[in-house]
Design an enzyme around this catalytic site. Structure first.
Site, PDB file in Angstrom:
ATOM      1  N   GLU A  17       0.833  -1.204   0.000  1.00  5.37           N
ATOM      2  CA  GLU A  17       0.000   0.000   0.000  1.00  5.37           C
ATOM      3  C   GLU A  17       0.866   1.252   0.000  1.00  5.37           C
ATOM      4  O   GLU A  17       1.725   1.424   0.874  1.00  5.37           O
ATOM      5  CB  GLU A  17      -0.919   0.017   1.230  1.00  5.37           C
ATOM      6  CG  GLU A  17      -1.811   1.255   1.287  1.00  5.37           C
ATOM      7  CD  GLU A  17      -2.711   1.305   2.494  1.00  5.37           C
ATOM      8  OE1 GLU A  17      -3.339   2.348   2.735  1.00  5.37           O
ATOM      9  OE2 GLU A  17      -2.783   0.285   3.210  1.00  5.37           O
ATOM     10  N   ASP A  62       2.041 -14.428  12.641  1.00 10.48           N
ATOM     11  CA  ASP A  62       0.883 -15.008  11.952  1.00 10.48           C
ATOM     12  C   ASP A  62      -0.016 -13.865  11.483  1.00 10.48           C
ATOM     13  O   ASP A  62      -0.650 -13.193  12.305  1.00 10.48           O
ATOM     14  CB  ASP A  62       0.112 -15.915  12.907  1.00 10.48           C
ATOM     15  CG  ASP A  62      -0.980 -16.713  12.211  1.00 10.48           C
ATOM     16  OD1 ASP A  62      -1.406 -16.293  11.113  1.00 10.48           O
ATOM     17  OD2 ASP A  62      -1.418 -17.729  12.768  1.00 10.48           O
ATOM     18  N   LYS A 108      -8.002 -15.424  16.209  1.00  8.16           N
ATOM     19  CA  LYS A 108      -8.204 -14.993  14.821  1.00  8.16           C
ATOM     20  C   LYS A 108      -9.661 -14.622  14.527  1.00  8.16           C
ATOM     21  O   LYS A 108     -10.147 -14.825  13.412  1.00  8.16           O
ATOM     22  CB  LYS A 108      -7.714 -16.076  13.847  1.00  8.16           C
ATOM     23  CG  LYS A 108      -6.245 -16.414  14.031  1.00  8.16           C
ATOM     24  CD  LYS A 108      -5.794 -17.588  13.202  1.00  8.16           C
ATOM     25  CE  LYS A 108      -4.350 -17.919  13.533  1.00  8.16           C
ATOM     26  NZ  LYS A 108      -3.848 -19.108  12.831  1.00  8.16           N
ATOM     27  N   HIS A 145      -2.584  10.257  -1.402  1.00  9.84           N
ATOM     28  CA  HIS A 145      -2.778   8.971  -2.067  1.00  9.84           C
ATOM     29  C   HIS A 145      -2.691   9.107  -3.584  1.00  9.84           C
ATOM     30  O   HIS A 145      -2.199   8.197  -4.257  1.00  9.84           O
ATOM     31  CB  HIS A 145      -4.124   8.353  -1.663  1.00  9.84           C
ATOM     32  CG  HIS A 145      -4.036   7.516  -0.425  1.00  9.84           C
ATOM     33  ND1 HIS A 145      -3.679   6.202  -0.445  1.00  9.84           N
ATOM     34  CD2 HIS A 145      -4.234   7.833   0.883  1.00  9.84           C
ATOM     35  CE1 HIS A 145      -3.683   5.714   0.787  1.00  9.84           C
ATOM     36  NE2 HIS A 145      -4.014   6.693   1.610  1.00  9.84           N
TER      37      HIS A 145
END
Length: 567
Positions: free
Chosen positions: A246, A454, A378, A552
């Protein structure tokens, strides 16, 4: 002509009788072998269960393990003999089958060779042709530029495509992880008909991921790693690696780090450090389930339970047990410290030990699953937001008024107002769970990817509440982030890979801390929180100043022809 036909039929009948006798003999031997193996298997598991039961009783009664009864000695000797038998003779059935098949094939081939020059050569008896040993499909083996295969490898590709060799077994059969990945890469192209050009193969240590990180690899994905900083945190400077695709993210975090640095730095506190696992068990009645709940939460039983739990690892230390009921089902949330490891496997082993121990006093307990989602791993869950999971960290800084104006191009008043209406009120309107922030997930994910964490645990690790208020007579800005679920480790899993290990080394937290177990992982958690603080500060300033879209468009919408630049 009639005599010739009778001769052929006689030969065929003779062959058929011979084969039937061989098959019957082979089946008889196989049956007796299977029965023998079944008896020894049953004997082995029965004796093993008896010894384990005796061992658990000795632990409960504090009886020395080296004191053995006659029955235990006999059981031990029986266990040894059964193991010897199974190790020595278990493979006979497979070997016998294999030899029997090869024997039949050799006999058939010899028979054909024997009769090829006789009067039977021109006769086609009603006997099917022998099948090929490996049936493969005709495939196009046009090489892909990035993967060049030898002739032997091309044969293996054919075998995998046909199903003769399982794709997952290539590493064990070839003994070469890189070669296995290259062959699998070509197999995927041929099976799917899709090109994998652009997915690199070279430059990666495939041996390092075997059995711990990724199965059936076909290459690796490149993610650029940038650095933000220096981040001045608790008097130390950190250059923070961030793996992301990004635009603006690294640059924005870097600006936040600068604002923190020139304002005197940030400070962080680790409030809790404990990984959780919550199995679900079931009883015949809610009353019986409640008895186990009271037993687990009784402080007098905690010492014995923690002793059983802590035997699973040198670093696992049980901290607390919380049980909650849903009818006759009981969810037991274990929390333990795990040293410098993230600790999911460690806490799971400890929980299994406790469940085995409880089974003797609660034989009617039915263990439904080692994880009942009350952990909760998660997934966005209120229990993690309230109780915490992994490292619970608070990080804060005071940004001076002139820094807010010159570096962040904003004002203290506008930042405080935006934070209240966006991060607090807006998130509440959306019914957010742990999402009272601008973009903590961006920074957490980037650092997790760079340091071998993770990435799926970004879900709860990104739980964050960003607070801003004016201090020092309204001139300066106090900003803080509260993150109750930062789940990180500096050993195990992806942290052992070369690239991720280098990023951990850059932060000074590679491996386990020798002086204080768990110190490196706690430091990494504070770095994550400090980086989130910098990211929140910069993005909120960009939104308040109306710079978000402009930045951006500048950094994330490049119109350059990269191929021309490269040439």
């Amino acid at each position: 002509m009639e005599l010739h036909r009778k001769t052929v039929n006689a030969v065929v009948a003779s062959d058929s009788k011979t084969k039937n006798k061989k098959q019957q003999s082979s089946q008889s031997q196989q049956t007796s072998l299977y029965l023998t193996n079944a008896v020894f298997f049953t004997f082995f598991f029965s004796v093993a269960y008896f010894l384990l039961h005796q061992w658990r009783d000795k632990i409960r009664t504090s009886t020395p393990l080296h004191i053995l009864t006659i029955s235990e000695i006999a059981a031990g000797v029986s266990l040894i003999f059964s193991v010897i038998y199974l190790m020595s003779f278990f493979g006979i059935g497979i070997i016998f089958q294999s030899s029997a098949v090869h024997y039949d094939e050799e006999e058939d081939e010899a028979h054909i060779a024997k009769n090829s020059g006789s009067c039977l050569a021109g006769v086609s008896p009603e006997k099917p042709a022998l099948p090929p040993k490996i049936s493969v499909k005709k495939v196009d083996l046009a090489p892909v530029p990035e993967v060049i295969l030898s002739s032997d490898d091309k044969e293996i590709v054919r075998a995998v495509v046909s199903g003769s060799i399982p794709s997952y077994s290539l590493e064990s059969k070839l003994g070469d992880c890189k070669r296995a990945a290259a062959i699998r890469n070509q197999v995927v192209e041929r099976v799917t008909g899709r090109s994998l050009e652009g997915l690199p193969m070279e430059g990666f240590d495939y041996d390092s991921i075997l059995g711990q990180c990724c199965e059936m690899p076909i290459g690796f994905v490149q993610i650029p790693v940038g650095v933000a900083g220096p981040l001045l945190l608790d008097g130390k400077e950190y250059t923070v690696p961030m793996a992301t695709t990004e635009g603006c993210l690294v640059a924005s975090t870097n600006r936040g780090c600068k604002a923190i640095y020139v304002s005197g730095g940030a400070s962080a506190v680790v409030l809790r450090d404990g990984m959780t696992r919550a199995p679900v068990v079931r009883f015949n009645s809610a009353k019986r389930a409640s008895q186990l709940k009271f037993f687990l939460e009784d402080s007098q039983n905690f010492d014995s339970l923690s002793h059983i739990f802590n035997k699973s690892s040198r670093f696992a230390r049980l901290q607390s047990i919380k049980a909650t009921m849903a009818g006759k089902n009981l969810y037991i949330r274990f929390t333990c410290s795990t040293g410098d490891a993230m600790g999911m496997n460690m806490v799971s082993k400890g929980v299994q030990n406790v469940l085995d121990f409880l089974q003797s006093d609660f034989p009617d307990m039915d263990v439904i699953g080692i994880s009942g989602n009350f952990c909760s791993d998660k997934k966005a869950a209120a229990v993690n937001w309230i109780e915490g999971r992994g490292k619970s960290v608070v990080c804060e800084a005071v940004i001076k008024e002139e820094v807010v104006k010159k570096v962040l191009k904003s004002s203290v008043k506008s930042l405080v107002e935006l934070n209240m209406l966006k991060n607090l009120t807006g998130s509440a309107m959306a019914g957010a769970l742990g999402g009272f922030n601008a973009h903590s997930s961006n920074i957490v994910s980037a650092i997790y990817l760079a340091t071998g964490q993770d990435p799926a645990q970004n879900v709860e690790s990104s739980h964050c509440m960003t607070m801003m208020e004016a201090v020092n007579d309204g001139k300066d800005l106090h900003i803080s982030v509260t993150m109750p679920c930062i789940e990180v480790g500096t050993v195990g899993g992806g942290t052992q890979l070369a690239s991720q290990s280098a990023c951990l080394n850059l932060l000074g937290v590679k491996g386990a801390s020798k002086e204080s177990p768990g110190a490196n992982s706690r430091t990494l958690a504070t770095i994550v929180a400090g980086s989130v603080l910098a990211g929140e500060l910069s993005l909120m300033s960009a939104i308040a100043a109306g710079q978000l879209v402009k930045s951006h468009m500048k950094y994330n919408r490049s119109s350059k022809d990269v191929s021309k630049v490269a040439s």
